[in-house]
Design a protein around this motif. Sequence first.
Motif, mmCIF file in Angstrom:
data_model
loop_
_atom_site.group_PDB
_atom_site.id
_atom_site.type_symbol
_atom_site.label_atom_id
_atom_site.label_comp_id
_atom_site.label_asym_id
_atom_site.label_seq_id
_atom_site.Cartn_x
_atom_site.Cartn_y
_atom_site.Cartn_z
ATOM 1 N N GLY A 68 0.812 -1.214 0.000
ATOM 2 C CA GLY A 68 0.000 0.000 0.000
ATOM 3 C C GLY A 68 0.851 1.272 0.000
ATOM 4 N N LYS A 69 0.221 2.387 -0.352
ATOM 5 C CA LYS A 69 0.920 3.673 -0.431
ATOM 6 C C LYS A 69 1.524 4.076 0.912
ATOM 7 C CE LYS A 69 -1.599 5.553 -4.345
ATOM 8 N NZ LYS A 69 -2.403 6.655 -4.862
ATOM 9 N N LYS A 70 0.800 3.830 1.985
ATOM 10 C CA LYS A 70 1.294 4.195 3.314
ATOM 11 C C LYS A 70 2.576 3.419 3.644
ATOM 12 C CE LYS A 70 -0.186 4.568 8.125
ATOM 13 N NZ LYS A 70 -1.282 4.343 9.066
ATOM 14 N N ALA A 71 2.583 2.129 3.359
ATOM 15 C CA ALA A 71 3.774 1.308 3.610
ATOM 16 C C ALA A 71 4.926 1.728 2.708
ATOM 17 C CB ALA A 71 3.446 -0.170 3.413
ATOM 18 N N MET A 72 4.634 2.073 1.456
ATOM 19 C CA MET A 72 5.700 2.471 0.527
ATOM 20 C C MET A 72 6.385 3.760 0.962
ATOM 21 S SD MET A 72 6.389 0.198 -1.637
ATOM 22 C CE MET A 72 7.515 1.150 -2.613
ATOM 23 N N THR A 74 7.343 4.509 3.828
ATOM 24 C CA THR A 74 8.432 4.085 4.711
ATOM 25 C C THR A 74 9.676 3.723 3.897
ATOM 26 O OG1 THR A 74 6.829 3.224 6.284
ATOM 27 C CG2 THR A 74 9.085 2.423 6.494
ATOM 28 N N TYR A 75 9.477 3.019 2.794
ATOM 29 C CA TYR A 75 10.605 2.592 1.969
ATOM 30 C C TYR A 75 11.189 3.742 1.153
ATOM 31 C CZ TYR A 75 8.941 -2.031 3.205
ATOM 32 O OH TYR A 75 8.541 -3.131 3.902
ATOM 33 N N TYR A 76 10.329 4.602 0.654
ATOM 34 C CA TYR A 76 10.799 5.692 -0.212
ATOM 35 C C TYR A 76 11.691 6.690 0.512
ATOM 36 C CZ TYR A 76 8.146 4.293 -4.316
ATOM 37 O OH TYR A 76 7.673 3.617 -5.401
ATOM 38 N N GLN A 77 11.673 6.712 1.850
ATOM 39 C CA GLN A 77 12.569 7.625 2.546
ATOM 40 C C GLN A 77 14.033 7.220 2.367
ATOM 41 O OE1 GLN A 77 12.185 7.649 6.818
ATOM 42 N NE2 GLN A 77 11.724 5.461 6.885
ATOM 43 N N PHE A 78 14.286 5.993 1.925
ATOM 44 C CA PHE A 78 15.640 5.501 1.710
ATOM 45 C C PHE A 78 16.050 5.514 0.234
ATOM 46 C CE2 PHE A 78 13.868 3.163 5.382
ATOM 47 C CZ PHE A 78 14.669 3.715 6.364
ATOM 48 N N VAL A 79 15.170 6.034 -0.628
ATOM 49 C CA VAL A 79 15.406 5.991 -2.070
ATOM 50 C C VAL A 79 15.671 7.391 -2.616
ATOM 51 C CG1 VAL A 79 14.355 5.445 -4.307
ATOM 52 C CG2 VAL A 79 13.972 3.938 -2.351
ATOM 53 N N ASP A 80 16.718 7.500 -3.416
ATOM 54 C CA ASP A 80 17.026 8.752 -4.106
ATOM 55 C C ASP A 80 17.091 8.427 -5.597
ATOM 56 O OD1 ASP A 80 17.766 11.435 -4.482
ATOM 57 O OD2 ASP A 80 19.895 10.906 -4.467
ATOM 58 N N ARG A 81 16.245 9.062 -6.379
ATOM 59 C CA ARG A 81 16.185 8.784 -7.818
ATOM 60 C C ARG A 81 16.967 9.825 -8.610
ATOM 61 N NH1 ARG A 81 12.574 4.827 -9.036
ATOM 62 N NH2 ARG A 81 11.122 4.272 -7.400
ATOM 63 N N MET A 82 17.617 9.381 -9.673
ATOM 64 C CA MET A 82 18.381 10.287 -10.520
ATOM 65 C C MET A 82 17.424 11.083 -11.409
ATOM 66 S SD MET A 82 21.384 9.439 -13.270
ATOM 67 C CE MET A 82 22.625 9.125 -12.042
#
Length: 98
Positions: A68-72, A74-82
């Motif tokens: 779900g969007k809410k769970a994602m 949490t993960y996206y805080q560790f992702v940096d996109r070019m």
Amino acid sequence: MIISFHLPYHSKYNPIERVWGAYENHISGDIMDTVETTLKFAKSMTYNGKAPIVKLTEKIYETGVKVGKKAMKTYYQFVDRMPSLEKWFLTISPGCSG
């Protein structure tokens, strides 16, 4: 950790595609007609001097399961996109926020 997703036509640059190529060369056209034969060949191959860990799993995985969007969030805080390659290139920094 840096992850780069290659476009489909760049398979020669994708390590897993190179492993599949090594496996195809290893089986030399033999027919993989049983699970036992397939496992035997997979266990006996090497790639870059390393043997794979081969394990048969018979678990049936559900399809259509999504995070779900809410769970994602949490993960996206560790992702940096070019920029300009958002879909294809990203850096994941576990334990740090992007």
